[in-house]
Design a protein around this motif. Structure first.
Motif, mmCIF file in Angstrom:
data_model
loop_
_atom_site.group_PDB
_atom_site.id
_atom_site.type_symbol
_atom_site.label_atom_id
_atom_site.label_comp_id
_atom_site.label_asym_id
_atom_site.label_seq_id
_atom_site.Cartn_x
_atom_site.Cartn_y
_atom_site.Cartn_z
ATOM 1 N N SER A 1 -4.557 -7.226 1.224
ATOM 2 C CA SER A 1 -5.417 -6.175 1.776
ATOM 3 C C SER A 1 -6.323 -5.618 0.678
ATOM 4 C CB SER A 1 -4.555 -5.046 2.360
ATOM 5 O OG SER A 1 -5.306 -3.857 2.523
ATOM 6 N N THR A 2 -7.609 -5.480 0.981
ATOM 7 C CA THR A 2 -8.535 -4.872 0.027
ATOM 8 C C THR A 2 -8.115 -3.448 -0.297
ATOM 9 O OG1 THR A 2 -10.377 -6.220 0.820
ATOM 10 C CG2 THR A 2 -10.942 -4.216 -0.382
ATOM 11 N N GLU A 3 -7.744 -2.692 0.732
ATOM 12 C CA GLU A 3 -7.326 -1.301 0.523
ATOM 13 C C GLU A 3 -6.087 -1.229 -0.369
ATOM 14 O OE1 GLU A 3 -5.804 2.645 3.013
ATOM 15 O OE2 GLU A 3 -6.347 0.810 4.085
ATOM 16 N N HIS A 4 -5.088 -2.066 -0.080
ATOM 17 C CA HIS A 4 -3.874 -2.079 -0.895
ATOM 18 C C HIS A 4 -4.187 -2.449 -2.346
ATOM 19 C CE1 HIS A 4 -0.988 -2.812 2.768
ATOM 20 N NE2 HIS A 4 -1.673 -1.682 2.841
ATOM 21 N N GLY B 1 0.809 -1.212 0.000
ATOM 22 C CA GLY B 1 0.000 0.000 0.000
ATOM 23 C C GLY B 1 0.841 1.261 0.000
ATOM 24 N N LEU C 1 -6.997 -1.912 -4.042
ATOM 25 C CA LEU C 1 -7.631 -0.776 -4.714
ATOM 26 C C LEU C 1 -6.601 0.310 -5.023
ATOM 27 C CD1 LEU C 1 -10.903 -0.579 -2.579
ATOM 28 C CD2 LEU C 1 -10.672 -1.449 -4.906
ATOM 29 N N ASP C 2 -5.720 0.576 -4.056
ATOM 30 C CA ASP C 2 -4.656 1.569 -4.281
ATOM 31 C C ASP C 2 -3.757 1.147 -5.436
ATOM 32 O OD1 ASP C 2 -5.652 2.960 -2.123
ATOM 33 O OD2 ASP C 2 -4.147 2.222 -0.707
#
Length: 238
Positions: free
Chosen positions: A198-201, A129, A203-204
């Motif tokens: 990680s879902t956030e990573h 991320g 998407l980033d």
């Protein structure tokens, strides 16, 4: 007063200022050096310190624990670019480049955090991320630089290395795992790769890879486009 920065900043010694305005210390330990002119009460009246172009995410009252998080550095650069503050963007880019691994297994990745006055001593902790945010900031910077700008080649090389790092770690299922490096109870670093995703990573990383596909020329841009497409499918199916 002299201070030296390795992982944090340590006070080393104090000597009186000579009548001619000069000073000398009997020894010089490893690390980056800071010199301060202080009075008898310890108040600082002048300081000479190294400037790596890093923002201070937070500091301590005595200045011995001033750390820069790469995530904050990247966001500051993105903000400067958005505001059209070129001088600030140039300085912040310089700082961001100081946080990138240039060799070894993690070449292209960005450390999690470093001492603001000695990025070379940062612990080898890398997260996907963090690298995606740094890559995105560098790609934006590259997009706004004239091709003839003297800093363009260094920015392009750093952005390409960061994207290559992300593409090189993409799994067969299209997802990109968390990074590498974990702090152990004794304070040492286990350099092993992290298998979690990680879902956030994710998407980033998709945003960074998508931007890279339009900014980076040739094979690097094509590889980024394919990685973004594979990652998109994996995100949706997950």
């Amino acid at each position: 007063r002299s201070l030296v920065t390795t992982d944090v900043t340590y006070p080393i010694d104090s000597v009186p200022l000579r009548g001619d305005g000069g000073f000398a210390f009997p020894y010089s330990p490893p690390g980056t050096k800071t010199f301060q002119l202080v009075d008898a009460a310890g108040a600082v009246h002048a300081e000479h310190a190294p400037d790596f172009g890093l923002v201070r995410s937070f500091g301590s009252p005595d200045g011995t624990d001033e750390r820069s998080y790469t995530y904050d550095q990247a966001l500051a650069l993105i903000t400067a670019i958005g505001l059209g503050e070129d001088a600030a963007a140039q300085q912040l880019t310089q700082g961001l480049l100081a946080l990138q691994a240039s060799s070894g297994a993690q070449a292209g990745a960005f450390v999690e955090v470093s001492a603001a006055r000695n990025p070379a001593a940062a612990r080898p902790i890398y997260r996907t991320g963090i690298t995606t945010f740094a890559a995105y900031a560098l790609l934006l910077r590259l997009q706004t630089l004239p091709a003839a700008d003297p800093s363009a080649s260094a920015v392009a090389a750093a952005a390409t290395a960061a994207v290559d790092y992300l593409v090189g770690r993409q799994r067969a299922d299209g997802l990109i795992p968390g990074g590498s490096g974990t702090v152990q109870p004794d304070g040492s670093i286990d350099p092993a790769a992290l298998d979690w995703v990680s879902t956030e990573h994710s998407l980033d990383a998709w945003h960074a890879l998508t931007l890279a596909s339009t900014v980076l020329p040739g094979a690097a841009g094509s590889a980024a486009a394919q990685a973004a497409a594979d990652l998109q499918s994996a995100i949706v199916s997950s």
